[in-house]
Design a protein around this motif. Structure first.
Motif, PDB file in Angstrom:
ATOM      1  N   VAL A  88       0.845  -1.202   0.000  1.00 42.04           N
ATOM      2  CA  VAL A  88       0.000   0.000   0.000  1.00 42.04           C
ATOM      3  C   VAL A  88       0.875   1.245   0.000  1.00 42.04           C
ATOM      4  O   VAL A  88       0.644   2.200  -0.764  1.00 42.04           O
ATOM      5  N   MET A  89       1.905   1.237   0.868  1.00 39.17           N
ATOM      6  CA  MET A  89       2.818   2.382   0.945  1.00 39.17           C
ATOM      7  C   MET A  89       3.469   2.668  -0.391  1.00 39.17           C
ATOM      8  O   MET A  89       3.558   3.821  -0.830  1.00 39.17           O
ATOM      9  N   ALA A  90       3.931   1.616  -1.072  1.00 42.27           N
ATOM     10  CA  ALA A  90       4.608   1.793  -2.358  1.00 42.27           C
ATOM     11  C   ALA A  90       3.676   2.440  -3.376  1.00 42.27           C
ATOM     12  O   ALA A  90       4.089   3.322  -4.143  1.00 42.27           O
ATOM     13  N   ALA A  91       2.410   2.020  -3.383  1.00 47.26           N
ATOM     14  CA  ALA A  91       1.449   2.597  -4.321  1.00 47.26           C
ATOM     15  C   ALA A  91       1.159   4.054  -3.988  1.00 47.26           C
ATOM     16  O   ALA A  91       1.055   4.903  -4.890  1.00 47.26           O
ATOM     17  N   VAL A  92       1.040   4.351  -2.701  1.00 49.38           N
ATOM     18  CA  VAL A  92       0.794   5.738  -2.285  1.00 49.38           C
ATOM     19  C   VAL A  92       1.993   6.612  -2.648  1.00 49.38           C
ATOM     20  O   VAL A  92       1.837   7.750  -3.125  1.00 49.38           O
ATOM     21  N   GLU A  93       3.199   6.097  -2.440  1.00 54.26           N
ATOM     22  CA  GLU A  93       4.405   6.861  -2.777  1.00 54.26           C
ATOM     23  C   GLU A  93       4.472   7.182  -4.272  1.00 54.26           C
ATOM     24  O   GLU A  93       4.973   8.235  -4.669  1.00 54.26           O
ATOM     25  N   ARG A  94       3.954   6.275  -5.110  1.00 55.05           N
ATOM     26  CA  ARG A  94       3.915   6.514  -6.561  1.00 55.05           C
ATOM     27  C   ARG A  94       2.742   7.395  -6.972  1.00 55.05           C
ATOM     28  O   ARG A  94       2.595   7.716  -8.142  1.00 55.05           O
ATOM     29  N   ARG A  95       1.901   7.748  -5.978  1.00 52.20           N
ATOM     30  CA  ARG A  95       0.666   8.501  -6.247  1.00 52.20           C
ATOM     31  C   ARG A  95      -0.225   7.728  -7.227  1.00 52.20           C
ATOM     32  O   ARG A  95      -0.936   8.309  -8.043  1.00 52.20           O
ATOM     33  N   ASP A  96      -0.227   6.406  -7.093  1.00 51.35           N
ATOM     34  CA  ASP A  96      -1.006   5.523  -7.968  1.00 51.35           C
ATOM     35  C   ASP A  96      -2.289   5.132  -7.234  1.00 51.35           C
ATOM     36  O   ASP A  96      -2.317   4.177  -6.451  1.00 51.35           O
ATOM     37  N   ALA A  97      -3.364   5.868  -7.480  1.00 48.47           N
ATOM     38  CA  ALA A  97      -4.617   5.660  -6.761  1.00 48.47           C
ATOM     39  C   ALA A  97      -5.210   4.280  -7.024  1.00 48.47           C
ATOM     40  O   ALA A  97      -5.706   3.616  -6.110  1.00 48.47           O
ATOM     41  N   THR A  98      -5.166   3.843  -8.274  1.00 49.93           N
ATOM     42  CA  THR A  98      -5.736   2.543  -8.622  1.00 49.93           C
ATOM     43  C   THR A  98      -5.020   1.406  -7.908  1.00 49.93           C
ATOM     44  O   THR A  98      -5.645   0.505  -7.346  1.00 49.93           O
ATOM     45  N   ALA A  99      -3.700   1.458  -7.908  1.00 48.57           N
ATOM     46  CA  ALA A  99      -2.919   0.419  -7.239  1.00 48.57           C
ATOM     47  C   ALA A  99      -3.102   0.472  -5.728  1.00 48.57           C
ATOM     48  O   ALA A  99      -3.191  -0.566  -5.060  1.00 48.57           O
ATOM     49  N   ALA A 100      -3.173   1.668  -5.146  1.00 43.35           N
ATOM     50  CA  ALA A 100      -3.354   1.806  -3.703  1.00 43.35           C
ATOM     51  C   ALA A 100      -4.664   1.160  -3.270  1.00 43.35           C
ATOM     52  O   ALA A 100      -4.716   0.445  -2.263  1.00 43.35           O
ATOM     53  N   ALA A 101      -5.720   1.404  -4.042  1.00 38.48           N
ATOM     54  CA  ALA A 101      -7.017   0.798  -3.718  1.00 38.48           C
ATOM     55  C   ALA A 101      -6.954  -0.720  -3.847  1.00 38.48           C
ATOM     56  O   ALA A 101      -7.465  -1.458  -2.993  1.00 38.48           O
ATOM     57  N   ALA A 102      -6.313  -1.205  -4.902  1.00 33.81           N
ATOM     58  CA  ALA A 102      -6.216  -2.657  -5.121  1.00 33.81           C
ATOM     59  C   ALA A 102      -5.426  -3.339  -4.015  1.00 33.81           C
ATOM     60  O   ALA A 102      -5.815  -4.400  -3.515  1.00 33.81           O
ATOM     61  N   ARG A 103      -4.302  -2.727  -3.619  1.00 37.20           N
ATOM     62  CA  ARG A 103      -3.492  -3.334  -2.572  1.00 37.20           C
ATOM     63  C   ARG A 103      -4.232  -3.341  -1.229  1.00 37.20           C
ATOM     64  O   ARG A 103      -4.085  -4.278  -0.445  1.00 37.20           O
ATOM     65  N   MET A 104      -5.044  -2.302  -0.966  1.00 34.95           N
ATOM     66  CA  MET A 104      -5.800  -2.276   0.283  1.00 34.95           C
ATOM     67  C   MET A 104      -6.890  -3.344   0.270  1.00 34.95           C
ATOM     68  O   MET A 104      -7.122  -4.012   1.289  1.00 34.95           O
ATOM     69  N   ARG A 105      -7.543  -3.535  -0.855  1.00 35.35           N
ATOM     70  CA  ARG A 105      -8.554  -4.602  -0.935  1.00 35.35           C
ATOM     71  C   ARG A 105      -7.916  -5.969  -0.697  1.00 35.35           C
ATOM     72  O   ARG A 105      -8.470  -6.822   0.007  1.00 35.35           O
ATOM     73  N   GLU A 106      -6.733  -6.164  -1.266  1.00 32.74           N
ATOM     74  CA  GLU A 106      -6.023  -7.433  -1.064  1.00 32.74           C
ATOM     75  C   GLU A 106      -5.647  -7.623   0.407  1.00 32.74           C
ATOM     76  O   GLU A 106      -5.702  -8.739   0.939  1.00 32.74           O
ATOM     77  N   HIS A 107      -5.270  -6.528   1.060  1.00 32.79           N
ATOM     78  CA  HIS A 107      -4.907  -6.577   2.471  1.00 32.79           C
ATOM     79  C   HIS A 107      -6.078  -7.082   3.312  1.00 32.79           C
ATOM     80  O   HIS A 107      -5.924  -7.948   4.183  1.00 32.79           O
ATOM     81  N   PHE A 108      -7.265  -6.563   3.063  1.00 40.31           N
ATOM     82  CA  PHE A 108      -8.443  -6.979   3.827  1.00 40.31           C
ATOM     83  C   PHE A 108      -8.874  -8.393   3.455  1.00 40.31           C
ATOM     84  O   PHE A 108      -9.357  -9.142   4.327  1.00 40.31           O
ATOM     85  N   ALA A 109      -8.692  -8.780   2.201  1.00 40.52           N
ATOM     86  CA  ALA A 109      -9.026 -10.149   1.815  1.00 40.52           C
ATOM     87  C   ALA A 109      -8.131 -11.136   2.566  1.00 40.52           C
ATOM     88  O   ALA A 109      -8.601 -12.175   3.063  1.00 40.52           O
ATOM     89  N   SER A 110      -6.858 -10.807   2.690  1.00 39.68           N
ATOM     90  CA  SER A 110      -5.930 -11.666   3.427  1.00 39.68           C
ATOM     91  C   SER A 110      -6.261 -11.709   4.907  1.00 39.68           C
ATOM     92  O   SER A 110      -6.181 -12.746   5.553  1.00 39.68           O
ATOM     93  N   GLY A 111      -6.642 -10.548   5.441  1.00 39.17           N
ATOM     94  CA  GLY A 111      -7.000 -10.477   6.850  1.00 39.17           C
ATOM     95  C   GLY A 111      -8.225 -11.310   7.164  1.00 39.17           C
ATOM     96  O   GLY A 111      -8.266 -12.010   8.189  1.00 39.17           O
ATOM     97  N   LEU A 112      -9.207 -11.274   6.283  1.00 35.70           N
ATOM     98  CA  LEU A 112     -10.414 -12.079   6.492  1.00 35.70           C
ATOM     99  C   LEU A 112     -10.097 -13.563   6.418  1.00 35.70           C
ATOM    100  O   LEU A 112     -10.588 -14.358   7.231  1.00 35.70           O
ATOM    101  N   GLU A 113      -9.260 -13.943   5.476  1.00 34.95           N
ATOM    102  CA  GLU A 113      -8.879 -15.355   5.352  1.00 34.95           C
ATOM    103  C   GLU A 113      -8.174 -15.826   6.622  1.00 34.95           C
ATOM    104  O   GLU A 113      -8.413 -16.942   7.106  1.00 34.95           O
ATOM    105  N   ALA A 114      -7.316 -14.977   7.175  1.00 34.04           N
ATOM    106  CA  ALA A 114      -6.586 -15.357   8.401  1.00 34.04           C
ATOM    107  C   ALA A 114      -7.521 -15.408   9.610  1.00 34.04           C
ATOM    108  O   ALA A 114      -7.283 -16.168  10.551  1.00 34.04           O
TER     109      ALA A 114
END
Length: 216
Positions: A188-214
Motif C-alpha cells: 500500500v505504501m509503495a502505491a501511495v508513494e507513486r501517487r497511484d490511486a488505482t494500485a493503492a485501492a487494489a493493494r488495500m482490498r487485497e490486504h483486507f481479503a488476506s485479513g479475512l482469510e486469516a
C-alpha cells in the motif's frame, strides 16, 4: 478577545464505556460473557445508571448485545458478521487509499513512512512487540483515512473497526500473519508513494481479503 470556556469533562458514562470497551478489546470480557452490572458498578464505585448508559453506547457500537430479561452480553460475531465487516472496511479503506494517493503531501507521506518503519520494528521484536504492532497497525490505517479527509468515512470505519477488534487476535496471532500484514502495508505504501490511486485501492482490498482469510 475573551478566552473560550474550558472543555467540559467527559461524562461519567463515557468514561465507563471506555473502561468496558478496553476490557472487551483485551479479552478481560470475552465474546459471549455476561456483563455483571452489580459487580462492575460496585467495583467502579458508581451507581448502575451511568453503567447502563455506557452499555447503551457499547450496544450501539455493536460490542454489546442486550437480551430481554437476561441483561447485557459481549457480542459474539458469526463468520458472516466478520465477512460483512471486512467487506465494508475493504470498500471504505480502499477508497480512502485511492484518495490519499491522489492528495497526500510530502509531509504526510513522511508521517506514513515513519509509521511503517515503526511497524517494521515492532514486527522484528516478535512476541514482545505484538501489542505495539496491533496499535501501530490501527494508527497507520487511521492516519491514512485522516489524510483522505472524509469525516463520514472515517467515522464509519472507526465504528466498524471496533467490531473487528472482537476477532483481531484471531487473525494477527496466526503464524506468519504479522509478516504478511507488514508486507501488505508495504505494498500500500509503495502505491501511495507513486501517487497511484488505482494500485493503492487494489493493494488495500487485497490486504483486507488476506485479513479475512486469516480470521476464518
Amino acid at each position: 478577545m475573551n478566552a473560550p470556556p474550558p472543555l467540559a469533562p467527559r461524562a461519567l458514562y463515557e468514561e465507563v464505556a471506555e473502561h468496558l470497551r478496553q476490557r472487551i478489546f483485551n479479552r478481560a470480557l470475552a465474546p459471549g460473557d455476561w456483563i455483571d452490572e452489580v459487580r462492575i458498578a460496585e467495583a467502579l464505585g458508581i451507581s448502575r445508571t451511568p453503567l447502563r448508559e455506557a452499555l447503551k453506547v457499547l450496544a450501539a457500537e455493536g460490542l454489546v448485545t442486550m437480551k430481554v430479561r437476561r441483561g447485557a452480553y459481549v457480542t459474539e460475531s458469526s463468520a458472516k458478521d466478520m465477512a460483512d465487516v471486512y467487506h465494508l472496511l475493504a470498500l471504505l479503506e480502499a477508497d480512502a487509499a485511492a484518495a490519499t494517493a491522489e492528495r497526500i503531501t510530502d509531509a504526510e507521506l513522511a508521517e506514513l513512512r515513519a509509521l511503517h518503519a515503526e511497524l517494521e520494528a515492532a514486527a522484528r521484536a516478535g512476541a514482545a512487540g505484538r501489542e505495539h504492532f496491533f496499535a501501530l497497525n490501527e494508527r497507520f490505517h487511521l492516519r491514512l483515512l485522516e489524510i483522505a479527509d472524509n469525516r463520514w468515512r472515517l467515522q464509519m470505519v472507526a465504528d466498524l473497526r471496533k467490531v473487528m477488534k472482537l476477532h483481531r487476535h484471531n487473525s494477527l496471532l496466526k503464524t506468519g500473519r504479522i509478516a504478511d500484514s507488514l508486507a501488505e502495508h508495504g505494498a500500500v505504501m509503495a502505491a501511495v508513494e507513486r501517487r497511484d490511486a488505482t494500485a493503492a485501492a487494489a493493494r488495500m482490498r487485497e490486504h483486507f481479503a488476506s485479513g479475512l482469510e486469516a480470521a476464518a
